[in-house]
Design a protein around this motif. Sequence first.
Motif, PDB file in Angstrom:
ATOM      1  N   HIS A  70       0.839  -1.206   0.000  1.00 37.03           N
ATOM      2  CA  HIS A  70       0.000   0.000   0.000  1.00 37.03           C
ATOM      3  C   HIS A  70       0.876   1.258   0.000  1.00 37.03           C
ATOM      4  CE1 HIS A  70      -4.223  -1.010   0.175  1.00 37.03           C
ATOM      5  NE2 HIS A  70      -4.029  -1.921   1.116  1.00 37.03           N
ATOM      6  N   ALA A  71       1.914   1.257   0.820  1.00 39.98           N
ATOM      7  CA  ALA A  71       2.796   2.427   0.900  1.00 39.98           C
ATOM      8  C   ALA A  71       3.479   2.682  -0.435  1.00 39.98           C
ATOM      9  CB  ALA A  71       3.829   2.225   2.011  1.00 39.98           C
ATOM     10  N   ALA A  72       3.929   1.607  -1.093  1.00 41.58           N
ATOM     11  CA  ALA A  72       4.575   1.748  -2.403  1.00 41.58           C
ATOM     12  C   ALA A  72       3.599   2.293  -3.436  1.00 41.58           C
ATOM     13  CB  ALA A  72       5.138   0.402  -2.856  1.00 41.58           C
ATOM     14  N   LEU A  73       2.354   1.849  -3.396  1.00 36.62           N
ATOM     15  CA  LEU A  73       1.347   2.311  -4.353  1.00 36.62           C
ATOM     16  C   LEU A  73       0.955   3.763  -4.093  1.00 36.62           C
ATOM     17  CD1 LEU A  73      -0.792  -0.935  -4.462  1.00 36.62           C
ATOM     18  CD2 LEU A  73       0.225   0.175  -6.470  1.00 36.62           C
ATOM     19  N   ARG A  74       0.841   4.149  -2.835  1.00 34.17           N
ATOM     20  CA  ARG A  74       0.474   5.537  -2.529  1.00 34.17           C
ATOM     21  C   ARG A  74       1.548   6.522  -2.985  1.00 34.17           C
ATOM     22  NH1 ARG A  74      -1.667   3.177   2.330  1.00 34.17           N
ATOM     23  NH2 ARG A  74       0.272   3.644   3.425  1.00 34.17           N
TER      24      ARG A  74
END
Length: 379
Positions: free
Chosen positions: A338-342
């Motif tokens: 999720h952090a990488a996508l955000r």
Amino acid sequence: MQRRSFVASSAAFAAGLVPLSSVRAAENGVSDGEIVLGSSAVLSGPLGSQIKVVHNGAGLAFDAVNEQGGIGGRKIKLVALDDELKPEKAVENYTKLLNDHRVFAFFGCVGSGTTAAAAKLLQQSGAPSVGGYGVGDSARERVAGSAYFVRASNAREAQALVEHLTTVGVNKIAIAHLDNPGGAEAVKLIGAAMTTHKLTPAAAISVKGDGSNAAEAGKTLADSQPQAVLMYLAGTVAGEVIKATYAAGSKPMFYGMSIVPGEVTAKVVQLQASGLAISQVMPYPWGEVETVARDYRRLAERAQVPVGYGSFEGYLNGLVMIEALKRTGRDLTRARLHAALRAFKLRLAGMDIDFTAGNGTGSRFIEMVRVTPEGRFVR
């Protein structure tokens, strides 16, 4: 023919939902040699053939990275279950994918009502969903924070289509849409775009997903005497509606939102001089300048996957999923993904993808193309 990297199944999940506590226990989906992704999508009926093409395109990207050893030594596996575009079945599929198949994340899920129905499961499992197809804007809002969509929003498409038509002097516009939540929302979005030009639809016709009322829809469209018909129709349904409208004695211009498969439509009906134009949300698959497009066509030819917007969208979505997994690092967790996508920004085939705004929609790319009677696309 090259083996595809996904497993499709139409088997229904047994009655009753598994408690969400069990869903959370199945979070991993990652082993030393494999990353398991899941998809709930319509894979049967008139709409299913189109989604299989999109999944086959994703398979090109996944197969290519798997042949090179995978991501950090882990190969991608996509398990796809048929939900027939039914929300209750989609919830069963999402639950089965999380519990039985132990998927790490979701990829290439389809539909507005089905996606919205899975919002709670996505939120509570923490499993990201990437590259959804045919998901309306309100459903995207329901899964905000859980899902990441590469394609532009339906509102953006509706605005671009109406702006194009009014620019060329067309003001009598009818709408043909699928009889589902995504179709109902498309009508509202097109209507809102028309309102900004002080226009109202000449007609708004609901068409069943199996095309069973296409003849009636075509006659009603013809009776409204539009200059143009805007379509939110998928699979073979768009071609059947056009054919019925012609048969009723009317030959308006037809314009489709990007879910309309131009090459399929041209096989169903002999397009007349006024033809068909589509607002595409993906770059031109036959481009010679972009390396990504050339690589895609090479892989598609080798795997005998038809080159077109559908499979190219799947391929680009697959590349986004691969890049996000790479940026997450060897310690793959859902929170880290999720952090990488955000924080994700990437330019692919001339299309900018940026999830940093936080709304879950990565692209604003729209390009109008025309479909020839032979089913080719002309920019």
